[in-house]
Design a protein around this motif. Structure first.
Motif, PDB file in Angstrom:
ATOM      1  N   SER A   1       0.818  -1.213   0.000  1.00 40.71           N
ATOM      2  CA  SER A   1       0.000   0.000   0.000  1.00 40.71           C
ATOM      3  C   SER A   1       0.851   1.262   0.000  1.00 40.71           C
ATOM      4  CB  SER A   1      -0.918   0.008   1.235  1.00 40.71           C
ATOM      5  OG  SER A   1      -0.153  -0.013   2.420  1.00 40.71           O
ATOM      6  N   GLY A   2       0.391   2.247  -0.771  1.00 44.33           N
ATOM      7  CA  GLY A   2       0.969   3.579  -0.717  1.00 44.33           C
ATOM      8  C   GLY A   2       2.259   3.752  -1.482  1.00 44.33           C
ATOM      9  N   ARG A   3       2.665   2.784  -2.295  1.00 44.67           N
ATOM     10  CA  ARG A   3       3.923   2.914  -3.024  1.00 44.67           C
ATOM     11  C   ARG A   3       3.701   2.639  -4.503  1.00 44.67           C
ATOM     12  NH1 ARG A   3       7.555  -0.619   0.984  1.00 44.67           N
ATOM     13  NH2 ARG A   3       5.536  -1.105   1.919  1.00 44.67           N
ATOM     14  N   GLN A   4       4.427   3.386  -5.344  1.00 47.09           N
ATOM     15  CA  GLN A   4       4.216   3.292  -6.791  1.00 47.09           C
ATOM     16  C   GLN A   4       5.458   2.840  -7.555  1.00 47.09           C
ATOM     17  OE1 GLN A   4       1.190   3.662  -8.144  1.00 47.09           O
ATOM     18  NE2 GLN A   4       0.398   4.006  -6.075  1.00 47.09           N
ATOM     19  N   GLU A   5       6.646   3.242  -7.136  1.00 46.59           N
ATOM     20  CA  GLU A   5       7.887   2.896  -7.834  1.00 46.59           C
ATOM     21  C   GLU A   5       8.735   2.032  -6.897  1.00 46.59           C
ATOM     22  OE1 GLU A   5       9.813   6.331  -9.360  1.00 46.59           O
ATOM     23  OE2 GLU A   5       8.049   7.043 -10.446  1.00 46.59           O
ATOM     24  N   LEU A   6       8.465   0.747  -6.904  1.00 48.67           N
ATOM     25  CA  LEU A   6       9.078  -0.163  -5.944  1.00 48.67           C
ATOM     26  C   LEU A   6      10.479  -0.577  -6.367  1.00 48.67           C
ATOM     27  CD1 LEU A   6       6.001  -2.449  -5.217  1.00 48.67           C
ATOM     28  CD2 LEU A   6       6.848  -0.527  -3.855  1.00 48.67           C
ATOM     29  N   THR A   7      11.291  -0.862  -5.380  1.00 42.81           N
ATOM     30  CA  THR A   7      12.618  -1.436  -5.568  1.00 42.81           C
ATOM     31  C   THR A   7      12.630  -2.813  -4.924  1.00 42.81           C
ATOM     32  OG1 THR A   7      13.697   0.732  -5.555  1.00 42.81           O
ATOM     33  CG2 THR A   7      15.079  -1.170  -5.062  1.00 42.81           C
ATOM     34  N   LEU A   8      13.262  -3.789  -5.585  1.00 43.60           N
ATOM     35  CA  LEU A   8      13.324  -5.159  -5.079  1.00 43.60           C
ATOM     36  C   LEU A   8      14.763  -5.546  -4.794  1.00 43.60           C
ATOM     37  CD1 LEU A   8      10.909  -6.957  -7.593  1.00 43.60           C
ATOM     38  CD2 LEU A   8      10.336  -5.879  -5.403  1.00 43.60           C
ATOM     39  N   LYS A   9      14.995  -6.140  -3.633  1.00 43.50           N
ATOM     40  CA  LYS A   9      16.281  -6.742  -3.282  1.00 43.50           C
ATOM     41  C   LYS A   9      15.994  -8.173  -2.845  1.00 43.50           C
ATOM     42  CE  LYS A   9      19.264  -3.260  -3.625  1.00 43.50           C
ATOM     43  NZ  LYS A   9      19.843  -2.569  -2.452  1.00 43.50           N
TER      44      LYS A   9
ATOM     45  N   ARG B   1      17.518 -12.155  -1.757  1.00 45.47           N
ATOM     46  CA  ARG B   1      18.621 -13.024  -1.329  1.00 45.47           C
ATOM     47  C   ARG B   1      17.999 -14.287  -0.745  1.00 45.47           C
ATOM     48  NH1 ARG B   1      24.162 -12.517  -0.274  1.00 45.47           N
ATOM     49  NH2 ARG B   1      24.128 -10.255  -0.515  1.00 45.47           N
ATOM     50  N   GLY B   2      18.320 -15.427  -1.377  1.00 49.69           N
ATOM     51  CA  GLY B   2      17.799 -16.695  -0.879  1.00 49.69           C
ATOM     52  C   GLY B   2      16.284 -16.748  -0.928  1.00 49.69           C
ATOM     53  N   ASP B   3      15.678 -16.997   0.224  1.00 44.70           N
ATOM     54  CA  ASP B   3      14.227 -17.156   0.315  1.00 44.70           C
ATOM     55  C   ASP B   3      13.503 -15.863   0.666  1.00 44.70           C
ATOM     56  OD1 ASP B   3      14.632 -19.839  -0.154  1.00 44.70           O
ATOM     57  OD2 ASP B   3      14.648 -20.370   1.971  1.00 44.70           O
ATOM     58  N   PHE B   4      14.199 -14.717   0.596  1.00 40.32           N
ATOM     59  CA  PHE B   4      13.590 -13.471   1.039  1.00 40.32           C
ATOM     60  C   PHE B   4      13.638 -12.415  -0.058  1.00 40.32           C
ATOM     61  CE2 PHE B   4      15.048 -15.536   4.936  1.00 40.32           C
ATOM     62  CZ  PHE B   4      13.904 -15.478   5.713  1.00 40.32           C
ATOM     63  N   LEU B   5      12.655 -11.517   0.007  1.00 36.55           N
ATOM     64  CA  LEU B   5      12.560 -10.393  -0.922  1.00 36.55           C
ATOM     65  C   LEU B   5      12.244  -9.147  -0.115  1.00 36.55           C
ATOM     66  CD1 LEU B   5      12.447  -9.694  -4.048  1.00 36.55           C
ATOM     67  CD2 LEU B   5       9.960  -9.801  -3.791  1.00 36.55           C
ATOM     68  N   LEU B   6      13.068  -8.118  -0.288  1.00 38.42           N
ATOM     69  CA  LEU B   6      12.852  -6.844   0.389  1.00 38.42           C
ATOM     70  C   LEU B   6      12.264  -5.856  -0.605  1.00 38.42           C
ATOM     71  CD1 LEU B   6      13.308  -5.354   3.121  1.00 38.42           C
ATOM     72  CD2 LEU B   6      15.508  -4.566   2.182  1.00 38.42           C
ATOM     73  N   VAL B   7      11.152  -5.233  -0.212  1.00 35.93           N
ATOM     74  CA  VAL B   7      10.421  -4.335  -1.100  1.00 35.93           C
ATOM     75  C   VAL B   7      10.346  -2.957  -0.449  1.00 35.93           C
ATOM     76  CG1 VAL B   7       8.278  -3.984  -2.381  1.00 35.93           C
ATOM     77  CG2 VAL B   7       9.023  -6.315  -1.825  1.00 35.93           C
ATOM     78  N   TYR B   8      10.726  -1.929  -1.212  1.00 37.50           N
ATOM     79  CA  TYR B   8      10.676  -0.563  -0.677  1.00 37.50           C
ATOM     80  C   TYR B   8      10.693   0.409  -1.840  1.00 37.50           C
ATOM     81  CZ  TYR B   8      15.731  -0.656  -1.558  1.00 37.50           C
ATOM     82  OH  TYR B   8      16.963  -0.780  -2.148  1.00 37.50           O
ATOM     83  N   GLU B   9      10.550   1.680  -1.527  1.00 40.55           N
ATOM     84  CA  GLU B   9      10.593   2.739  -2.531  1.00 40.55           C
ATOM     85  C   GLU B   9      11.614   3.775  -2.093  1.00 40.55           C
ATOM     86  OE1 GLU B   9       7.553   5.799  -4.862  1.00 40.55           O
ATOM     87  OE2 GLU B   9       6.932   4.814  -3.018  1.00 40.55           O
ATOM     88  N   ILE B  10      12.538   4.138  -2.995  1.00 37.33           N
ATOM     89  CA  ILE B  10      13.490   5.203  -2.684  1.00 37.33           C
ATOM     90  C   ILE B  10      12.697   6.484  -2.412  1.00 37.33           C
ATOM     91  CG2 ILE B  10      15.380   6.608  -3.565  1.00 37.33           C
ATOM     92  CD1 ILE B  10      16.194   3.766  -2.939  1.00 37.33           C
ATOM     93  N   GLY B  11      12.943   7.074  -1.258  1.00 37.85           N
ATOM     94  CA  GLY B  11      12.176   8.246  -0.845  1.00 37.85           C
ATOM     95  C   GLY B  11      10.945   7.898  -0.039  1.00 37.85           C
ATOM     96  N   GLY B  12      10.583   6.597  -0.012  1.00 32.15           N
ATOM     97  CA  GLY B  12       9.458   6.155   0.806  1.00 32.15           C
ATOM     98  C   GLY B  12       9.840   6.036   2.266  1.00 32.15           C
ATOM     99  N   THR B  13       8.912   5.554   3.082  1.00 28.58           N
ATOM    100  CA  THR B  13       9.163   5.494   4.523  1.00 28.58           C
ATOM    101  C   THR B  13       8.859   4.127   5.119  1.00 28.58           C
ATOM    102  OG1 THR B  13       6.933   6.343   4.969  1.00 28.58           O
ATOM    103  CG2 THR B  13       8.722   7.964   4.847  1.00 28.58           C
TER     104      THR B  13
ATOM    105  N   GLY C   1      12.598   6.847   8.284  1.00 29.29           N
ATOM    106  CA  GLY C   1      12.568   8.129   7.586  1.00 29.29           C
ATOM    107  C   GLY C   1      12.661   7.909   6.089  1.00 29.29           C
ATOM    108  N   SER C   2      12.797   8.964   5.342  1.00 31.30           N
ATOM    109  CA  SER C   2      12.885   8.871   3.886  1.00 31.30           C
ATOM    110  C   SER C   2      14.064   7.970   3.495  1.00 31.30           C
ATOM    111  CB  SER C   2      13.074  10.265   3.287  1.00 31.30           C
ATOM    112  OG  SER C   2      13.169  10.207   1.888  1.00 31.30           O
ATOM    113  N   ILE C   3      13.796   6.926   2.718  1.00 30.69           N
ATOM    114  CA  ILE C   3      14.782   5.875   2.448  1.00 30.69           C
ATOM    115  C   ILE C   3      15.759   6.313   1.364  1.00 30.69           C
ATOM    116  CG2 ILE C   3      15.094   3.504   1.642  1.00 30.69           C
ATOM    117  CD1 ILE C   3      12.277   2.913   2.751  1.00 30.69           C
ATOM    118  N   TYR C   4      17.075   6.185   1.677  1.00 34.33           N
ATOM    119  CA  TYR C   4      18.139   6.424   0.702  1.00 34.33           C
ATOM    120  C   TYR C   4      18.587   5.127   0.030  1.00 34.33           C
ATOM    121  CZ  TYR C   4      18.596  10.797   3.391  1.00 34.33           C
ATOM    122  OH  TYR C   4      18.346  11.985   4.034  1.00 34.33           O
ATOM    123  N   ASP C   5      18.703   4.054   0.818  1.00 29.80           N
ATOM    124  CA  ASP C   5      19.201   2.785   0.299  1.00 29.80           C
ATOM    125  C   ASP C   5      18.842   1.689   1.296  1.00 29.80           C
ATOM    126  OD1 ASP C   5      20.459   1.051  -1.461  1.00 29.80           O
ATOM    127  OD2 ASP C   5      22.463   1.389  -0.633  1.00 29.80           O
TER     128      ASP C   5
END
Length: 374
Positions: free
Chosen positions: A98-106, A108-120, A138-142
């Protein structure tokens, strides 16, 4: 009664002992061979034969977005949702973010990290597409992900330049460092989650300089700091638990988690076109400024070359396990850790290729994915 003593012969056991010893040595040799072959690509062709039984790879529609391979599934993020596709293109799971439009995926193994640069907010998914935890920052850089599901996040902080944090797979805050005086621009966490690093920006003779800050996640005191020179660092990653690589404007720096520089490569070999962090190596493509195109090289955890070959300009470069997939206008090539060509195919209209741990690859053209089986 006879005066002659009766002689009783005791069976010799030496032959049996040697036989048992030889069988034990043979068993150990077989186990070692299986161990090392399982960590190489030598048996993958046989594994693929039995797994796919000569079938052609399926083609299936996918949403246009960003992609990653997670536990050999294709993860596709589009809009505010992440979908996991299996070999046949069946949607194994779908998770709304919810609330995110331009997602970034990371992954490793059995896990997936989902976030948006500039998101919270960051969301951790497992291979079943289930949410394991979320973290509000706070606002995500990396951000970066460890093999055990721990993840590091670099974000804006109150009253400081940046905050570096590490969370467990259950969402528990394990580590926090606030930078009061220096800006931080990239972060990385070791595969076992025991170390975390961030790149700090500074000035050196009126020019921008970078340094790697190194921490153990069970202590608030820094383990070390390493100058990366007068350059902007684009990316940072652990190649293994105690080895890192920083990708900069002018060089690649390889160093330990304690801050010992192992090698800088190269200083003037060409322009870096593409790179991908593998498990225990880095794949990099350089434009060599000549008519023969580019050079693909694999560098080990000490920054030493493990292989080099001439290639065309890359459309995409991706690594998984022991494999590297290079997609060019000429076609798709898949290489092993020694940069031997394992498979090749014409690329058609593909725009990107994501190799998997068994040497197969998902090829994408923006609206469709095709599983390439060597």
């Amino acid at each position: 009664m006879s005066d002659k003593a009766e002689i009783i012969q005791v069976p010799k056991k030496h032959g049996r002992r040697w036989l048992i010893f030889a069988l034990a040595v043979l068993l150990v040799a077989v186990l070692l061979a299986l161990f090392f072959l399982d960590r190489s690509t030598e048996l993958d062709g046989i594994k693929r034969f039995f797994r796919y039984l000569g079938a052609d790879g399926a083609s299936f529609p996918v949403e246009n977005g960003v992609y990653a391979v997670m536990d050999d599934y294709l993860a596709a993020a589009s809009g505010n949702a992440v979908s996991l596709y299996d070999d046949e293109g069946t949607v194994r799971a779908r998770c709304e973010i919810s609330g995110r439009q331009e997602l970034t995926l990371k992954s490793r193994g059995d896990f997936l990290l989902v976030y948006e640069i500039g998101g919270t907010e960051l969301t951790l998914l497992d291979s079943n597409g289930q949410k394991r935890c979320t973290a509000a920052v706070g606002s995500i850089y990396d951000a970066d992900l460890a093999g055990n599901g721990s993840f590091a996040v670099l974000s804006a902080g109150d009253g400081c330049r940046a905050v570096l944090e590490v969370y467990s797979a259950s969402g528990e805050l394990r580590f926090r460092h606030s930078s009061a005086t220096r800006n931080l621009c990239a972060c990385a966490i070791s595969p076992d989650g025991s170390y975390v690093s961030a790149v700090a920006l500074g000035q050196e003779e009126l020019e921008l300089s970078s340094s790697a800050l190194l921490f153990a996640t069970d202590s608030t005191e820094p383990v070390g700091e390493l100058s990366l020179g007068v350059q902007l660092v684009y990316d940072l990653a652990f190649l293994e638990d105690n080895r890192l690589c920083a990708v900069g404007e002018t060089s690649l720096a390889f160093f330990t988690a304690e801050g010992t520089l192992l090698r800088k490569y190269p200083e003037n070999e060409g322009d870096l076109c593409a790179y991908s962090f593998g498990e225990g190596f880095l794949a990099a493509v350089y434009d060599l400024y000549d008519q023969e195109g580019c050079g693909l090289m694999l560098l080990d955890t000490d920054g030493k070359s493990a292989g080099f070959c001439r290639v065309a300009a890359p459309l995409s470069l991706n690594t998984c396990g022991s494999y590297t997939a290079l997609l060019t206008a000429d076609g798709l090539s898949i290489y092993d850790r020694a940069l031997r060509t394992c498979a090749e195919t014409e690329c058609g209209d593909f725009l990107a290729a994501y190799v998997r741990s068994d040497g197969t690859a998902f090829c994408l053209d923006g609206s469709q994915a095709t599983l390439f089986i060597p």
